[in-house]
Write an enzyme that holds these catalytic residues in place. Structure first.
Site, short mmCIF file in Angstrom:
data_model
loop_
_atom_site.label_atom_id
_atom_site.label_comp_id
_atom_site.label_asym_id
_atom_site.label_seq_id
_atom_site.Cartn_x
_atom_site.Cartn_y
_atom_site.Cartn_z
N ARG A 233 -9.47 7.02 12.08
CA ARG A 233 -8.54 6.10 12.72
C ARG A 233 -8.82 6.07 14.21
NH1 ARG A 233 -7.97 3.74 8.73
NH2 ARG A 233 -6.09 3.24 7.57
N GLU A 262 -7.65 -3.16 16.92
CA GLU A 262 -8.73 -3.79 16.14
C GLU A 262 -8.51 -5.29 16.06
OE1 GLU A 262 -9.26 -1.65 12.45
OE2 GLU A 262 -9.71 0.19 13.48
N HIS A 280 -14.66 -1.62 11.16
CA HIS A 280 -13.82 -1.01 10.13
C HIS A 280 -14.37 -1.30 8.72
CE1 HIS A 280 -9.48 0.55 9.41
NE2 HIS A 280 -10.25 0.89 8.41
P1 NAD Z 1 -6.64 13.25 3.43
O1 NAD Z 1 -5.16 13.24 3.58
O2 NAD Z 1 -7.25 13.57 2.11
O3 NAD Z 1 -7.26 14.28 4.52
C1 NAD Z 1 -6.81 14.39 5.85
C2 NAD Z 1 -6.99 15.87 6.26
O4 NAD Z 1 -6.73 16.00 7.67
C3 NAD Z 1 -5.98 16.81 5.55
O5 NAD Z 1 -6.68 17.81 4.84
C4 NAD Z 1 -5.16 17.40 6.69
O6 NAD Z 1 -4.79 18.75 6.46
C5 NAD Z 1 -6.13 17.28 7.86
N1 NAD Z 1 -5.47 17.34 9.16
C6 NAD Z 1 -4.29 16.80 9.53
N2 NAD Z 1 -4.03 17.09 10.83
C7 NAD Z 1 -5.10 17.81 11.27
C8 NAD Z 1 -5.44 18.38 12.53
N3 NAD Z 1 -4.62 18.29 13.58
N4 NAD Z 1 -6.61 19.04 12.64
C9 NAD Z 1 -7.45 19.16 11.59
N5 NAD Z 1 -7.18 18.64 10.36
C10 NAD Z 1 -6.02 17.97 10.22
O7 NAD Z 1 -7.13 11.82 3.96
P2 NAD Z 1 -8.53 11.09 3.65
O8 NAD Z 1 -8.38 10.21 2.47
O9 NAD Z 1 -9.61 12.09 3.72
O10 NAD Z 1 -8.60 10.11 4.93
C11 NAD Z 1 -8.97 10.61 6.20
C12 NAD Z 1 -8.85 9.52 7.24
O11 NAD Z 1 -9.76 8.45 6.97
C13 NAD Z 1 -7.48 8.87 7.34
O12 NAD Z 1 -7.19 8.65 8.71
C14 NAD Z 1 -7.67 7.52 6.63
O13 NAD Z 1 -6.74 6.54 7.04
C15 NAD Z 1 -9.08 7.19 7.08
N6 NAD Z 1 -9.79 6.21 6.25
C16 NAD Z 1 -10.62 5.35 6.90
C17 NAD Z 1 -11.35 4.43 6.16
C18 NAD Z 1 -12.23 3.43 6.86
O14 NAD Z 1 -12.39 2.32 6.36
N7 NAD Z 1 -12.84 3.75 7.98
C19 NAD Z 1 -11.24 4.41 4.76
C20 NAD Z 1 -10.42 5.33 4.13
C21 NAD Z 1 -9.70 6.24 4.90
C1 MLT Z 2 -7.98 2.73 4.34
O1 MLT Z 2 -7.08 3.28 4.99
O2 MLT Z 2 -7.99 2.67 3.10
C2 MLT Z 2 -9.13 2.19 5.09
O3 MLT Z 2 -8.94 2.18 6.46
C3 MLT Z 2 -9.70 0.91 4.56
C4 MLT Z 2 -8.77 -0.28 4.59
O4 MLT Z 2 -7.99 -0.44 5.52
O5 MLT Z 2 -8.81 -1.07 3.64
#
Ligand code: NAD
Ligand code: MLT
Length: 544
Positions: A233, A262, A280
């Protein structure tokens, strides 16, 4: 017939499932203005969205027909969760569908960054053939730091190990045992691992704690020439500080998929060609979009047709006499979770124990345990954790939650004791309730006491000597901080022994005030804990 509104583009496989499900009809309309979404919601039982539709309180308030929101994807930052909960609308997401694609994107960015693929391709498109300028760096043998080892972070770690990289990581909610099973060197603090890495990638949610987690001070502690990746994010890596660190030569380059706004507005960031940028795209693969669409279709029809709740982010209001009865106890266990999470300074949590003693052991303790787990995980997971999913999320992170109970009473007719086991030792707190509304902390580690569990708490450990209370009062008074209540606990009932004090303050003391207190020779530790105000509503409950 249940009507499902779809306002963002959804893969055809998901639409097909909905079209073929008896009892469900779809209304697919993209490009609607917020006012049009609001109108369309009046005729909908459920809605499926991606990141393009923003469900604000203005759109959700008063939506009497709407029962469920499904986010095809992970992030629910475009849904106002309190508004949805208030309206009794269940919010669910599809957490795993895009994990692999996003992890692959992070790896693709890291590889492209290390070999200057973006600028080299742009230079060839401009008719050049410059082999020297784009000499890169090999990944094999290098150290990758992964901050946030949840679904995507772990998936990135696994792939990086396949590229022969050494993986170090930080996540307060991954147990050391699980990390070592996965071949990840786990650190207790982000500051411990940043001097070690050649590449750093973040995979946490954006919370108050992770906003600007990677900033100027931390760039300064990294190896010169480090490379940074953010596919989670925007804002977890401070954009201004990143541009400066690149310009100063401290950071060799960065790859970003996400931005504080964004599309991004930061002109220096946009113009900096040592920052590789994608719009993104982490989850933008046919496979991920199909998986999240199919999952979203299954989830919404399962809920509307069979009341199945999967991956709930919030919870419909809890009502009825039984719940009303439990409200103060739910509040107590939630506060005990918040307290222990803040008292734990960087220890990796492996087990959380909760013991019910006396009359409370005969009630629905499962709910109370979930409420405790919610408080425990809340600061790390922000809005995605609630009473419905907290225990599952804790389990996924290798935290064992153990519930025990005994009908026998001790000093109180009911008492709940919680213990957190970490690699740095254990922390214990116990609480009880008075009357219908009052929650009290009655033990902290080995010290019996009686303290309020709301607002700003100053907790200091000390040797019990004359004059210390006066000293603390003077320091706080000098810094204009009013003490609302004070509770003392002594392990042995005589002066000179180890003691603890819990002060409820009307405002948060400055760092200088805390330092003055800590500098006193009889004080051995000082911590600030911030809890919700006394009359605050539980995050997932309906309040008048
Ligand atoms: P998840 O909840 O499985 O994992 C997040 C991890 O971060 C957890 O294990 C949590 O304990 C850890 N965490 C929280 N605070 C922390 C801190 N201060 N220091 C260290 N670790 C910490 O989530 P996920 O599905 O792995 O998603 C991770 C990120 O990716 C989210 O922000 C999600 O929105 C983003 N995401 C982005 C895209 C994209 O298109 N770029 C797609 C999917 C998800
Ligand atoms: C998500 O949170 O799943 C990703 O950022 C991708 C999306 O926004 O679709």
């Amino acid at each position: 017939m249940f009507r499902v509104l779809i306002t963002d583009s959804l893969s055809p496989a998901g639409l097909k499932i909905l079209d073929e499900t008896p009892g469900i009809e779809t209304d697919v309309r993209s490009g609607l203005s917020p006012e049009e979404v609001k109108e369309a919601l009046k005729e909908a039982d459920g809605i499926i969205i991606r990141s393009g539709t923003k469900l604000t309180p203005e759109l959700l308030d008063g939506q009497e027909r709407l029962k469920v929101i499904v986010r095809a994807g992970v992030g629910v930052d475009n849904i106002d969760l309190p508004a949805a909960t208030r309206e009794g609308i269940v919010v669910m997401n599809t957490p795993a569908g895009n994990t692999t694609s996003t992890a692959e994107h992070a790896i693709a960015l890291m590889m492209a960054l290390s070999r200057n693929i973006g600028p080299a391709s742009a230079s060839m498109s401009a008719g050049k053939w410059d082999r020297k300028k784009y000499t890169g760096s090999q990944l094999s043998g290098k150290t990758l730091a992964v901050v946030g080892l949840g679904r995507i972070g772990l998936s990135v770690a696994k792939r990086a190990q396949g590229l022969e990289m050494k993986v170090v990581g930080y996540d307060p909610f991954l147990s050391p045992d699980r990390a070592s099973e996965l071949g990840i060197e786990l650190y207790r603090d982000v500051d411990e691992l940043i001097p070690l890495c050649d590449y750093l990638t973040v995979h946490t949610p954006l919370t108050d704690e992770t906003r600007s987690l990677i900033n100027k001070e931390r760039f300064a502690k990294m190896k010169k020439g480090v490379r940074i990746i953010n596919c989670a994010r925007g804002g977890i890596v401070n954009e201004e500080d990143l541009v400066e660190a690149i310009e100063a030569g401290q950071v060799a380059g960065a790859a970003l998929d996400v931005y504080t706004s964004e599309p991004p507005q930061n002109k220096r960031l946009i113009a900096e060609d040592r920052i590789l940028k994608t719009p993104h795209l982490g989850a933008s693969t046919e496979e991920a979009q199909e998986m999240v669409a199919v999952e979203a279709a299954d989830i919404i029809s399962g809920y509307l047709l069979r009341n199945e709740i999967r991956y709930a982010i919030n919870m419909a209001p809890i009502s009825g006499t039984e719940m009303e009865d439990m409200r103060t106890w739910l509040d107590l266990t939630h506060r005990l979770g918040l307290l222990l999470a803040q008292l734990n300074k960087g220890g990796c949590v492996s087990k959380a124990k909760i013991n019910y003693r006396g009359e409370i052991s005969t009630r629905k303790t499962k709910l109370l345990t979930s409420s405790f787990a919610t408080g425990l995980l809340e600061s790390a997971m922000n809005d995605s954790v609630n009473i419905v999913n907290a225990e599952v999320l804790a389990h996924d992170r290798g935290i064992e939650i153990v519930e025990t109970s005994s009908k026998e009473t001790s000093s109180f007719s009911s008492m709940i004791t919680v213990t957190l086991e970490t690699d740095q030792g254990s922390l214990t707190a116990a609480g009880t309730t008075f009357g219908n509304d009052f929650v009290r902390l009655v033990r902290l580690d080995d010290f019996p006491l009686e303290a309020f569990l709301d607002g700003v708490l100053l907790i200091y450990r000390h040797r019990d000597v004359p004059g210390l209370i006066g000293f603390i009062g003077t320091v706080l008074g000098k810094h204009d901080v009013n003490i609302a209540n004070m509770a003392l606990g002594r392990s042995i009932n005589q002066s000179g022994g180890d003691s603890i004090a819990v002060l409820n303050l009307d405002s948060e003391p400055s760092k200088e005030a805390l330092k003055e207190i800590l500098d006193h020779k009889e004080v051995t530790g000082v911590q600030i804990v911030k809890l919700p105000p006394a009359d605050d509503c539980l995050p997932w409950m309906e309040c008048e």
